[in-house]
Write a protein that holds these residues in place. Structure first.
Motif, short mmCIF file in Angstrom:
data_model
loop_
_atom_site.label_atom_id
_atom_site.label_comp_id
_atom_site.label_asym_id
_atom_site.label_seq_id
_atom_site.Cartn_x
_atom_site.Cartn_y
_atom_site.Cartn_z
N LEU A 51 -14.36 -0.14 12.86
CA LEU A 51 -13.09 -0.77 12.53
C LEU A 51 -12.51 -0.16 11.27
CD1 LEU A 51 -10.94 -2.95 13.02
CD2 LEU A 51 -12.39 -4.53 11.71
N GLU A 52 -13.33 -0.01 10.25
CA GLU A 52 -12.86 0.60 9.01
C GLU A 52 -12.41 2.04 9.23
OE1 GLU A 52 -15.90 0.02 6.07
OE2 GLU A 52 -15.43 -2.11 5.86
N GLU A 53 -13.15 2.77 10.07
CA GLU A 53 -12.75 4.15 10.40
C GLU A 53 -11.42 4.16 11.15
OE1 GLU A 53 -17.31 5.86 10.78
OE2 GLU A 53 -16.07 5.70 12.57
N ASP A 54 -11.25 3.23 12.10
CA ASP A 54 -10.00 3.17 12.87
C ASP A 54 -8.81 2.85 11.97
OD1 ASP A 54 -11.45 3.70 15.17
OD2 ASP A 54 -11.37 1.62 15.92
N VAL A 55 -8.97 1.89 11.09
CA VAL A 55 -7.88 1.51 10.19
C VAL A 55 -7.60 2.64 9.20
CG1 VAL A 55 -7.12 -0.11 8.40
CG2 VAL A 55 -8.24 -0.97 10.47
N SER A 56 -8.63 3.23 8.65
CA SER A 56 -8.44 4.36 7.72
C SER A 56 -7.73 5.52 8.41
CB SER A 56 -9.78 4.82 7.15
OG SER A 56 -10.31 3.82 6.30
N ALA A 57 -8.07 5.79 9.67
CA ALA A 57 -7.39 6.85 10.43
C ALA A 57 -5.92 6.49 10.64
CB ALA A 57 -8.09 7.07 11.76
N ALA A 58 -5.64 5.23 10.98
CA ALA A 58 -4.25 4.80 11.15
C ALA A 58 -3.49 4.93 9.83
CB ALA A 58 -4.20 3.36 11.66
N GLY B 158 14.14 9.80 -2.91
CA GLY B 158 13.10 10.72 -3.37
C GLY B 158 11.70 10.16 -3.45
N VAL B 159 11.42 9.05 -2.79
CA VAL B 159 10.06 8.50 -2.83
C VAL B 159 9.19 9.30 -1.86
CG1 VAL B 159 8.64 6.45 -2.47
CG2 VAL B 159 10.94 6.21 -3.41
N THR B 160 8.02 9.70 -2.31
CA THR B 160 7.08 10.47 -1.50
C THR B 160 5.67 10.27 -2.04
OG1 THR B 160 6.66 12.64 -0.51
CG2 THR B 160 7.32 12.61 -2.82
N GLY B 161 4.73 11.07 -1.56
CA GLY B 161 3.36 11.01 -2.08
C GLY B 161 2.67 9.69 -1.83
N HIS B 162 2.91 9.07 -0.69
CA HIS B 162 2.34 7.76 -0.38
C HIS B 162 0.87 7.88 -0.03
CE1 HIS B 162 1.77 3.80 1.39
NE2 HIS B 162 2.86 3.45 0.75
N LYS B 163 0.07 6.88 -0.47
CA LYS B 163 -1.36 6.85 -0.17
C LYS B 163 -1.80 5.40 0.00
CE LYS B 163 -5.66 8.37 -0.07
NZ LYS B 163 -6.17 8.65 1.23
N LEU B 164 -2.44 5.12 1.14
CA LEU B 164 -3.05 3.82 1.40
C LEU B 164 -4.56 3.95 1.27
CD1 LEU B 164 -0.97 2.77 4.52
CD2 LEU B 164 -1.07 1.48 2.37
N GLU B 165 -5.18 3.00 0.56
CA GLU B 165 -6.64 2.97 0.41
C GLU B 165 -7.14 1.62 0.90
OE1 GLU B 165 -8.12 4.36 -3.45
OE2 GLU B 165 -6.04 4.97 -3.86
N LEU B 166 -7.90 1.65 1.98
CA LEU B 166 -8.40 0.43 2.61
C LEU B 166 -9.23 -0.41 1.64
CD1 LEU B 166 -8.84 -1.26 5.22
CD2 LEU B 166 -10.86 0.17 5.63
N ILE B 167 -8.92 -1.69 1.60
CA ILE B 167 -9.74 -2.65 0.87
C ILE B 167 -10.70 -3.33 1.85
CG2 ILE B 167 -9.76 -4.80 -0.47
CD1 ILE B 167 -6.95 -3.99 -1.51
N GLU B 168 -10.13 -3.90 2.91
CA GLU B 168 -10.95 -4.62 3.89
C GLU B 168 -10.18 -4.74 5.19
OE1 GLU B 168 -13.34 -8.87 4.23
OE2 GLU B 168 -12.73 -8.14 2.27
N ALA B 169 -10.93 -4.82 6.30
CA ALA B 169 -10.33 -5.01 7.61
C ALA B 169 -11.19 -5.96 8.42
CB ALA B 169 -10.18 -3.69 8.34
N LEU C 221 -3.62 1.82 17.03
CA LEU C 221 -3.18 0.62 16.30
C LEU C 221 -1.72 0.78 15.94
CD1 LEU C 221 -6.21 0.21 13.85
CD2 LEU C 221 -5.80 -1.04 15.98
N ARG C 222 -0.92 -0.26 16.21
CA ARG C 222 0.48 -0.26 15.79
C ARG C 222 0.71 -1.51 14.95
NH1 ARG C 222 4.42 0.55 20.50
NH2 ARG C 222 5.89 0.84 18.80
N LEU C 223 1.58 -1.38 13.97
CA LEU C 223 1.82 -2.48 13.03
C LEU C 223 2.70 -3.57 13.65
CD1 LEU C 223 2.27 -0.26 9.92
CD2 LEU C 223 0.61 -2.11 10.13
N LYS C 224 2.17 -4.77 13.65
CA LYS C 224 2.91 -5.94 14.13
C LYS C 224 3.53 -6.68 12.96
CE LYS C 224 2.37 -9.59 17.51
NZ LYS C 224 3.33 -9.03 18.44
N MET C 225 2.86 -6.59 11.80
CA MET C 225 3.38 -7.19 10.56
C MET C 225 2.91 -6.35 9.40
SD MET C 225 3.22 -9.32 7.71
CE MET C 225 1.53 -9.80 7.68
#
Length: 146
Positions: A26-33, A84-95, A138-142
């Motif tokens: 699950l963590e791998e799937d979310v991190s990949a998304a 000009g917003v760029t350089g976005h990064k998401l770091e998983l906390i929990e899923a 996985l697609r975002l519903k919210m």
């Protein structure tokens, strides 16, 4: 340790193993998304980014707007890219997962300019509700963030 205790311990470990494997998957799937979402964001392609959202998505940005559907998401991010917003990064906390839904939290950061036009880094916390698709994606519903 008696043979009965060893056997009991072995059964307990065996029962917990699928849970551990599932959590890692699950963590791998979310991190990949998250990685794919970040890549689309950093290409500054709002149309591509909107494809990560379900048709009935609810997007609640820090601006307190209530945005529904991929077209609203595309418009919102198009505005960020124009500024000009760029350089976005998401770091998983929990899923966590429940049926076809996955709820996750992440730290986020992005590069942009402050009110004076100087380069700055923005950041906060995001909450995502993904819906598992038939193809396993996985697609975002919210999606909400501060």
């Amino acid at each position: 340790m008696t043979p009965l205790r060893i056997a009991t311990l072995a059964v307990c470990i065996a029962l917990l193993m699928p849970i551990t494997v599932q959590a890692e998957s699950l963590e791998e799937d979310v991190s990949a998304a998250y990685g794919k979402w970040d890549a689309a964001f950093n290409e500054t392609d709002a149309k591509s980014l909107a494809t990560f959202y379900t048709e009935d998505t609810l997007f609640l940005p820090a601006s307190h707007d209530i945005i529904k559907g991929p077209s609203g998401v595309e418009e919102f991010f198009g505005g960020l890219f124009d500024n000009g917003v760029t350089g976005h990064k998401l770091e998983l906390i929990e899923a966590i997962s429940e049926g076809d839904l996955v709820v996750s939290t992440a730290k986020w950061s992005a590069e942009g300019k402050d009110d004076a036009g100087a380069p700055t880094t923005f950041g906060g916390i995001a909450t995502h509700v993904f819906e598992k698709q038939d193809d396993g994606s996985l697609r975002l519903k919210m999606h909400t963030f501060n």
